[in-house]
Design a protein around this motif. Structure first.
Motif, PDB file in Angstrom:
ATOM      1  N   ARG A   1       1.008  -1.111  -0.059  1.00  0.00           N
ATOM      2  CA  ARG A   1       0.096  -0.222  -0.105  1.00  0.00           C
ATOM      3  C   ARG A   1       0.882   1.108  -0.201  1.00  0.00           C
ATOM      4  N   ILE A   2       0.358   2.360  -0.553  1.00  0.00           N
ATOM      5  CA  ILE A   2       1.103   3.586  -0.390  1.00  0.00           C
ATOM      6  C   ILE A   2       0.137   4.813   0.181  1.00  0.00           C
ATOM      7  N   ALA A   3       0.413   5.425   1.108  1.00  0.00           N
ATOM      8  CA  ALA A   3      -0.147   6.522   1.577  1.00  0.00           C
ATOM      9  C   ALA A   3       0.032   7.884   1.072  1.00  0.00           C
ATOM     10  N   ALA A   4       1.310   7.982   0.518  1.00  0.00           N
ATOM     11  CA  ALA A   4       1.533   9.239  -0.184  1.00  0.00           C
ATOM     12  C   ALA A   4       2.392   8.862  -1.641  1.00  0.00           C
ATOM     13  N   ASN A   5       2.409   9.534  -2.482  1.00  0.00           N
ATOM     14  CA  ASN A   5       3.274   9.557  -3.541  1.00  0.00           C
ATOM     15  C   ASN A   5       4.696   9.753  -3.258  1.00  0.00           C
ATOM     16  N   GLY A   6       5.778   9.157  -3.751  1.00  0.00           N
ATOM     17  CA  GLY A   6       7.021   9.472  -3.657  1.00  0.00           C
ATOM     18  C   GLY A   6       7.991   8.405  -4.224  1.00  0.00           C
TER      19      GLY A   6
ATOM     20  N   PRO B   1      -8.902  -1.912 -11.317  1.00  0.00           N
ATOM     21  CA  PRO B   1      -8.281  -0.815 -10.317  1.00  0.00           C
ATOM     22  C   PRO B   1      -6.739  -1.242  -9.738  1.00  0.00           C
ATOM     23  N   ASN B   2      -5.961  -0.450  -9.346  1.00  0.00           N
ATOM     24  CA  ASN B   2      -4.825  -0.724  -9.098  1.00  0.00           C
ATOM     25  C   ASN B   2      -4.976  -1.621  -7.582  1.00  0.00           C
ATOM     26  N   GLY B   3      -3.947  -2.487  -7.443  1.00  0.00           N
ATOM     27  CA  GLY B   3      -4.121  -3.411  -6.400  1.00  0.00           C
ATOM     28  C   GLY B   3      -3.679  -4.881  -6.461  1.00  0.00           C
TER      29      GLY B   3
ATOM     30  N   GLY C   1      -3.546   3.981  -1.111  1.00  0.00           N
ATOM     31  CA  GLY C   1      -4.226   2.984  -2.395  1.00  0.00           C
ATOM     32  C   GLY C   1      -3.197   1.919  -2.577  1.00  0.00           C
ATOM     33  N   GLY C   2      -3.360   0.829  -3.372  1.00  0.00           N
ATOM     34  CA  GLY C   2      -2.660  -0.112  -3.937  1.00  0.00           C
ATOM     35  C   GLY C   2      -1.984   0.299  -5.037  1.00  0.00           C
ATOM     36  N   LEU C   3      -1.307  -0.658  -5.692  1.00  0.00           N
ATOM     37  CA  LEU C   3      -0.230  -0.510  -6.746  1.00  0.00           C
ATOM     38  C   LEU C   3      -0.482  -1.967  -7.516  1.00  0.00           C
ATOM     39  N   GLY C   4      -0.225  -1.770  -8.789  1.00  0.00           N
ATOM     40  CA  GLY C   4      -0.234  -2.959  -9.576  1.00  0.00           C
ATOM     41  C   GLY C   4      -1.462  -3.263 -10.394  1.00  0.00           C
ATOM     42  N   LYS C   5      -1.178  -3.471 -11.817  1.00  0.00           N
ATOM     43  CA  LYS C   5      -2.319  -3.876 -12.511  1.00  0.00           C
ATOM     44  C   LYS C   5      -2.384  -5.060 -13.326  1.00  0.00           C
ATOM     45  N   GLU C   6      -1.376  -6.111 -12.851  1.00  0.00           N
ATOM     46  CA  GLU C   6      -1.402  -7.401 -13.515  1.00  0.00           C
ATOM     47  C   GLU C   6      -1.161  -8.565 -12.386  1.00  0.00           C
ATOM     48  N   GLY C   7      -1.674  -9.787 -12.840  1.00  0.00           N
ATOM     49  CA  GLY C   7      -1.435 -10.772 -12.016  1.00  0.00           C
ATOM     50  C   GLY C   7      -1.975 -11.970 -12.691  1.00  0.00           C
TER      51      GLY C   7
ATOM     52  N   GLU D   1      10.475   4.193  -1.365  1.00  0.00           N
ATOM     53  CA  GLU D   1      10.345   3.963   0.140  1.00  0.00           C
ATOM     54  C   GLU D   1       8.768   4.027   0.726  1.00  0.00           C
ATOM     55  N   VAL D   2       7.798   4.615  -0.202  1.00  0.00           N
ATOM     56  CA  VAL D   2       6.587   4.823   0.163  1.00  0.00           C
ATOM     57  C   VAL D   2       5.833   3.681   0.349  1.00  0.00           C
ATOM     58  N   MET D   3       6.476   2.448  -0.395  1.00  0.00           N
ATOM     59  CA  MET D   3       5.628   1.393  -0.518  1.00  0.00           C
ATOM     60  C   MET D   3       5.687   0.592   0.818  1.00  0.00           C
ATOM     61  N   GLU D   4       4.502   0.097   1.352  1.00  0.00           N
ATOM     62  CA  GLU D   4       4.401  -0.569   2.601  1.00  0.00           C
ATOM     63  C   GLU D   4       4.188  -1.808   2.493  1.00  0.00           C
ATOM     64  N   TYR D   5       4.516  -2.891   3.113  1.00  0.00           N
ATOM     65  CA  TYR D   5       4.175  -4.252   3.000  1.00  0.00           C
ATOM     66  C   TYR D   5       3.206  -4.457   4.087  1.00  0.00           C
TER      67      TYR D   5
END
Ligand code: NDP
Length: 325
Positions: A7-12, A91-93, A59-65, A15-19
């Protein structure tokens, strides 16, 4: 149900990516619950992380799985629990081991294609499909310019062009990447760090230039790309790996010979399930027939998605990159 997700709480920066642990509800109408076995990394994820492409936060990230359907919501008819599926879009996630998502974007995966390959190829392969078959339908015998030819989209493009009988001139950032693009079917490579793109393209085409340029590098290559086009040629500006293209006036197109320009995105070519199915079927056929091989050249644990972003942005990757939950 609990899931592990980025998840990311802010753009950047990465390092903004949290597991983190997240709660996943039951699938609603038109949705599925998907257990993901592999997740695709794409440059668009970087744009969403930095904020170049805006999204609501957190929000989340990622478009493919790719993975297995665990449950379906009301009204879902295209898949059922137990099906192996893959997707690009929605949606991203995608950076998660389990997620709820719209059923309309997933397709059933042929048994011959592994989850890892599927997660590596859906977004990048469907992109090559629409670029080569819809945006500018290529004809055998044509010579085209394709930037970042050793990347994820790039290595698929080299092979697809070869299969169509098209001579692809690929740009790359190093000698090794040039060798890789050639080995995958590029007819010529240009190292844009130490060669003049326009001069080389003119030389290769006997002064004529190319009918179409596919440019995902953006800011750094935009002007040179226009200069490589034939009269009435098409500039396909489909990405911004080096930054967004700066504003320009239509006069730039007329003075170079009545050029055309388009700024397409995959998701405008996959607007309903019929399009998703048809494009995916063509991609699956290219892969299962062996005309296109998917190169998963990097894998990272999902928890280390930030490292994967660093590698992609630093141009240390080739081919496709997959995150494993
Ligand atoms: P890649 O694996 O191709 O990685 C991007 C590559 O771009 C790098 O490896 C690098 O190759 C090159 N590059 C040139 N300049 C820079 C820079 N300043 N910083 C970083 N990289 C740079 O990524 P993808 O395959 O995921 O995507 C390729 C491109 O296609 C992206 O721009 C993406 O946004 C776009 N795309 C667009 C879609 C659409 O529908 N519009 C859909 C899918 C992808 P090198 O070192 O050889 O220069």
């Amino acid at each position: 149900m609990h899931a592990k997700a980025i998840r990311i709480a802010a753009n950047g920066g990465p390092e903004v990516m949290e597991y983190v642990d997240v709660d996943v509800g039951a699938p609603g109408p038109g949705e599925i619950l998907l257990r993901q076995h592999a997740i695709g990394l794409n440059f668009i994820d970087v744009y969403f992380r930095t904020g170049l492409y805006p999204q609501p936060l957190p929000g989340g990230l990622g478009k493919e799985g790719a993975g297995v359907v665990e449950a379906v919501g009301e009204g879902v008819t295209n898949v059922q629990p137990g099906d192996r599926v893959a997707y690009a879009g929605g949606p991203n996630g995608a950076y998660a081991d389990l997620r709820v998502m719209p059923a309309a974007v997933v397709v059933k995966l042929p048994d011959a294609i592994s989850f890892e390959t599927a997660a590596a190829m859906m977004l990048q392969g469907l992109t090559v499909q629409y670029l080569f078959r819809s945006t500018y339908p290529l004809q055998a015998g044509q010579t085209i310019l394709f930037h970042a030819a050793a990347g994820g989209v790039g290595l698929i493009a080299c092979q697809w062009a070869r299969a169509l009988g098209v001579q692809l001139i690929g740009t790359v950032g190093s000698k090794e990447k040039g060798e890789l693009a050639l080995a995958h079917g590029a007819a010529h490579v240009i190292n844009y760090n130490d060669e003049d793109i326009v001069a080389r393209v003119k030389d290769i085409t006997g002064g004529a230039g190319v009918p179409v340029v596919y440019d995902s590098v953006g800011k750094d290559t935009f002007a040179a790309s226009l200069d490589c086009l034939q009269r009435r040629g098409l500039m396909v500006s489909f990405g911004n790996a080096s930054g967004a293209v700066e504003p320009f006036t239509p006069g730039e197109l007329s003075k170079r010979g009545s050029l055309y320009i388009t700024r397409p995105t995959l998701f405008d070519y996959m607007t309903n399930q019929q399009e998703v199915e048809a494009m995916s079927a063509e991609l699956f056929e290219m892969v299962t027939s062996g005309k296109v091989t998917i190169n998963v050249n990097q894998t990272f644990p999902l928890a280390q998605a930030a490292e994967a972003h660093r590698a992609l942005e630093a141009r240390r990757t080739t081919g496709s990159t997959v995150l494993l939950p």
